[in-house]
Every structure is written in structure tokens, then in C-alpha cells.
Design a protein around this motif. Structure first.
Motif, PDB file in Angstrom:
ATOM      1  N   PHE A  38       5.378  -1.743  11.192  1.00 33.52           N
ATOM      2  CA  PHE A  38       6.481  -2.308  10.422  1.00 33.52           C
ATOM      3  C   PHE A  38       5.953  -3.505   9.649  1.00 33.52           C
ATOM      4  N   ASN A  39       6.188  -3.526   8.348  1.00 31.83           N
ATOM      5  CA  ASN A  39       5.731  -4.626   7.487  1.00 31.83           C
ATOM      6  C   ASN A  39       6.849  -5.633   7.294  1.00 31.83           C
ATOM      7  N   PHE A  40       6.484  -6.874   6.999  1.00 32.36           N
ATOM      8  CA  PHE A  40       7.469  -7.916   6.750  1.00 32.36           C
ATOM      9  C   PHE A  40       6.893  -8.969   5.819  1.00 32.36           C
ATOM     10  N   VAL A  41       7.785  -9.757   5.214  1.00 31.24           N
ATOM     11  CA  VAL A  41       7.404 -10.918   4.417  1.00 31.24           C
ATOM     12  C   VAL A  41       8.005 -12.141   5.093  1.00 31.24           C
ATOM     13  N   LEU A  42       7.184 -13.138   5.323  1.00 30.75           N
ATOM     14  CA  LEU A  42       7.624 -14.415   5.874  1.00 30.75           C
ATOM     15  C   LEU A  42       7.649 -15.414   4.720  1.00 30.75           C
ATOM     16  N   ASP A  43       8.828 -15.893   4.385  1.00 31.48           N
ATOM     17  CA  ASP A  43       9.000 -16.789   3.240  1.00 31.48           C
ATOM     18  C   ASP A  43       9.703 -18.054   3.708  1.00 31.48           C
ATOM     19  N   HIS A  44       8.925 -19.122   3.878  1.00 34.26           N
ATOM     20  CA  HIS A  44       9.448 -20.416   4.306  1.00 34.26           C
ATOM     21  C   HIS A  44      10.319 -20.300   5.563  1.00 34.26           C
ATOM     22  N   GLY A  45       9.786 -19.602   6.553  1.00 36.06           N
ATOM     23  CA  GLY A  45      10.453 -19.489   7.845  1.00 36.06           C
ATOM     24  C   GLY A  45      11.433 -18.344   7.981  1.00 36.06           C
ATOM     25  N   VAL A  46      11.687 -17.622   6.898  1.00 35.29           N
ATOM     26  CA  VAL A  46      12.627 -16.493   6.937  1.00 35.29           C
ATOM     27  C   VAL A  46      11.828 -15.191   6.885  1.00 35.29           C
ATOM     28  N   THR A  47      12.017 -14.352   7.888  1.00 38.76           N
ATOM     29  CA  THR A  47      11.320 -13.069   7.954  1.00 38.76           C
ATOM     30  C   THR A  47      12.213 -11.965   7.402  1.00 38.76           C
ATOM     31  N   THR A  48      11.667 -11.212   6.441  1.00 48.25           N
ATOM     32  CA  THR A  48      12.397 -10.104   5.828  1.00 48.25           C
ATOM     33  C   THR A  48      11.584  -8.830   6.011  1.00 48.25           C
ATOM     34  N   PRO A  49      12.172  -7.794   6.629  1.00 43.63           N
ATOM     35  CA  PRO A  49      11.440  -6.531   6.762  1.00 43.63           C
ATOM     36  C   PRO A  49      11.121  -5.951   5.383  1.00 43.63           C
ATOM     37  N   PHE A  50       9.971  -5.299   5.282  1.00 39.18           N
ATOM     38  CA  PHE A  50       9.591  -4.625   4.053  1.00 39.18           C
ATOM     39  C   PHE A  50       9.366  -3.146   4.367  1.00 39.18           C
ATOM     40  N   ALA A  51      10.077  -2.278   3.681  1.00 39.78           N
ATOM     41  CA  ALA A  51       9.917  -0.834   3.848  1.00 39.78           C
ATOM     42  C   ALA A  51      10.155  -0.161   2.506  1.00 39.78           C
ATOM     43  N   LEU A  52       9.586   0.996   2.340  1.00 39.93           N
ATOM     44  CA  LEU A  52       9.830   1.765   1.126  1.00 39.93           C
ATOM     45  C   LEU A  52      11.176   2.467   1.235  1.00 39.93           C
ATOM     46  N   PRO A  53      11.799   2.775   0.094  1.00 40.49           N
ATOM     47  CA  PRO A  53      13.065   3.511   0.126  1.00 40.49           C
ATOM     48  C   PRO A  53      12.888   4.871   0.806  1.00 40.49           C
ATOM     49  N   ALA A  54      13.935   5.371   1.423  1.00 35.37           N
ATOM     50  CA  ALA A  54      13.896   6.671   2.111  1.00 35.37           C
ATOM     51  C   ALA A  54      13.480   7.793   1.170  1.00 35.37           C
ATOM     52  N   SER A  55      13.770   7.644  -0.118  1.00 36.54           N
ATOM     53  CA  SER A  55      13.431   8.687  -1.090  1.00 36.54           C
ATOM     54  C   SER A  55      11.918   8.922  -1.189  1.00 36.54           C
ATOM     55  N   PHE A  56      11.102   7.969  -0.738  1.00 35.23           N
ATOM     56  CA  PHE A  56       9.651   8.139  -0.757  1.00 35.23           C
ATOM     57  C   PHE A  56       9.187   9.083   0.357  1.00 35.23           C
ATOM     58  N   GLU A  57      10.041   9.307   1.352  1.00 34.94           N
ATOM     59  CA  GLU A  57       9.707  10.151   2.497  1.00 34.94           C
ATOM     60  C   GLU A  57       8.371   9.749   3.117  1.00 34.94           C
ATOM     61  N   ALA A  58       8.184   8.447   3.286  1.00 36.31           N
ATOM     62  CA  ALA A  58       6.933   7.916   3.826  1.00 36.31           C
ATOM     63  C   ALA A  58       6.908   8.039   5.345  1.00 36.31           C
ATOM     64  N   SER A  59       5.798   8.571   5.849  1.00 38.20           N
ATOM     65  CA  SER A  59       5.637   8.634   7.302  1.00 38.20           C
ATOM     66  C   SER A  59       4.924   7.388   7.816  1.00 38.20           C
ATOM     67  N   THR A  60       4.037   6.824   7.023  1.00 44.01           N
ATOM     68  CA  THR A  60       3.401   5.535   7.341  1.00 44.01           C
ATOM     69  C   THR A  60       3.299   4.723   6.061  1.00 44.01           C
ATOM     70  N   VAL A  61       3.431   3.411   6.184  1.00 41.28           N
ATOM     71  CA  VAL A  61       3.337   2.501   5.042  1.00 41.28           C
ATOM     72  C   VAL A  61       2.362   1.391   5.406  1.00 41.28           C
ATOM     73  N   THR A  62       1.382   1.160   4.533  1.00 38.62           N
ATOM     74  CA  THR A  62       0.417   0.096   4.747  1.00 38.62           C
ATOM     75  C   THR A  62       0.487  -0.857   3.552  1.00 38.62           C
ATOM     76  N   ALA A  63       1.110  -2.005   3.736  1.00 35.28           N
ATOM     77  CA  ALA A  63       1.143  -3.027   2.695  1.00 35.28           C
ATOM     78  C   ALA A  63      -0.197  -3.760   2.727  1.00 35.28           C
ATOM     79  N   GLN A  64      -0.769  -4.018   1.554  1.00 29.66           N
ATOM     80  CA  GLN A  64      -2.111  -4.588   1.479  1.00 29.66           C
ATOM     81  C   GLN A  64      -2.164  -6.049   1.051  1.00 29.66           C
ATOM     82  N   THR A  65      -1.323  -6.442   0.089  1.00 30.54           N
ATOM     83  CA  THR A  65      -1.379  -7.822  -0.395  1.00 30.54           C
ATOM     84  C   THR A  65      -0.086  -8.178  -1.115  1.00 30.54           C
TER      85      THR A  65
END
Length: 90
Positions: A38-65
Motif C-alpha cells: 500500500f502506497n501513501f503520501v505523508l504531507d506535513h504530518g498528514v498521511t494520504t493513501p495513494f492508489a490507482l483508480p479501479a479502472s486500471f485493474e491493477a494487481s500491484t502498484v509500485t510508486a517510485q518517486t
């Protein structure tokens, strides 16, 4: 200064930071008990999950930068096993 961080909902010792930009936004990931990522963005103490839309039908997601305007790039595998790149813009 070094600060310890544990992602919310992440089992202990199962999270990592991947990238930080000049706005101090941090891209990270954690593994659950089944080792799903599960990917996330931490922005000044607030954590927000990051995921691709369901329409991408992604089985795994690797955020790089994350760049200085908050764009995230990475890759994902679809249900058929093919790998695709992505760029997510805020």
C-alpha cells in the motif's frame, strides 16, 4: 535530526519511505500481514493513501518517486500480468 515514523495501519517493521520532494512531501509504502503493498503520501504530518483508480485493474502498484509539484510516477501490473507505467498528477 532523524525522526522515526510508522505509517498508520502498517504492521511494525513493514513500512518504508521511497522519495521526498522539496515541499517535504514523502512518498512511502507499507506491507500488510499478507505482504500486499500500500502506497501513501505523508504531507506535513498528514498521511494520504495513494492508489490507482479501479479502472486500471491493477494487481500491484509500485510508486517510485514524487516530484516538487506532487506528481507521482511508478508502475503497476494488471490482472493479465502485463506491466504499465503511470504518472499521477494532483
Amino acid at each position: 535530526m532523524i525522526t522515526k515514523y510508522d505509517a498508520p495501519a502498517a504492521p511494525s517493521r513493514q513500512h518504508l519511505f521511497i522519495s521526498i520532494n522539496n515541499r517535504n512531501q514523502i512518498l512511502g509504502a507499507y506491507f500488510d500481514e499478507s505482504f500486499d503493498v500500500f502506497n501513501f503520501v505523508l504531507d506535513h504530518g498528514v498521511t494520504t493513501p495513494f492508489a490507482l483508480p479501479a479502472s486500471f485493474e491493477a494487481s500491484t502498484v509500485t510508486a517510485q518517486t514524487i516530484n516538487d509539484v506532487g506528481e507521482i510516477v511508478g508502475y503497476y501490473s494488471d490482472a493479465g500480468g502485463a506491466t504499465h507505467g503511470f504518472i499521477a498528477r494532483p
